[in-house]
Design an enzyme around this catalytic site. Structure first.
Site: not given
Length: 188
Positions: A46, A71, A146, A149, A172, A181
């Site tokens: 990210r 995250k 993004h 990503r 994730h 994704y």
């Protein structure tokens, strides 16, 4: 569009390298930008994770970067490929030759901004630089961090990489998120 972006950045950096190091921060920051976007595209990290990488987190000998500010405060180590390793090495060489004051708040960070003194690059700054580069190249719609990503994930699956390894690389929690994704995106 991603190929155009990366090709453009690579050509700019090639010119900078050919012309020597005494070119001022404006030119040297392009080496930083190539390293940043190359890292994001190669690893799926990210933008917030990338701008929080510290110098001690980069291990070129081990072909990895440690993500300490993921995250949900999760940490992980991500593998890097040959190209991003070379881009990071070049950036680290330029960064080491840049006179950064000892009391600079960004001294320990990999990616710095010199807009308001030597501070860690912000997420907004990274997004803004990518948008400006896209505008300059006429890439519409603009790419976002993004998008890089998503492109990493789609490319990893196209190459037949193990979904569990891709999930771990991206940080994730659920494999289902990783599969979302990987939906095909246009990277031309």
């Amino acid at each position: 569009t991603i190929e155009r972006l990366m090709g453009h950045l690579e050509k700019e950096v090639e010119k900078i390298v050919m012309n020597g190091r005494e070119q001022g921060w404006h030119k040297v920051s392009r080496v930083r930008n190539l390293a940043l976007y190359s890292l994001m595209l190669d690893t799926g990290v990210r933008v917030s994770e990338a701008v929080n990488i510290r110098l001690v987190d980069v291990n070129l000998d081990n072909w990895s970067v440690f993500i300490r500010a993921g995250k949900g405060h999760k940490q992980r180590e991500v593998a890097i490929g040959r190209k991003v390793r070379a881009d990071l090495r070049l950036w680290l060489n330029y960064r080491a030759s840049t006179p950064i004051p000892a009391d600079s708040p960004g001294r320990e960070h990999l990616f710095l901004s010199n807009r308001y003194g030597w501070v860690p690059m912000s997420t907004a700054n990274a997004q803004d630089l990518l948008e400006k580069t896209c505008l300059k190249l006429g890439i519409v719609p603009h790419l976002t961090p993004h998008t890089l990503r998503h492109a990493y994930c789609a490319y990893a699956f196209e190459q037949g990489r193990d979904p569990e390894m891709v999930r771990l690389q991206m940080g994730h929690e659920l494999l289902a998120t990783t599969f979302r994704y990987a939906m095909k995106i246009d990277t031309r």
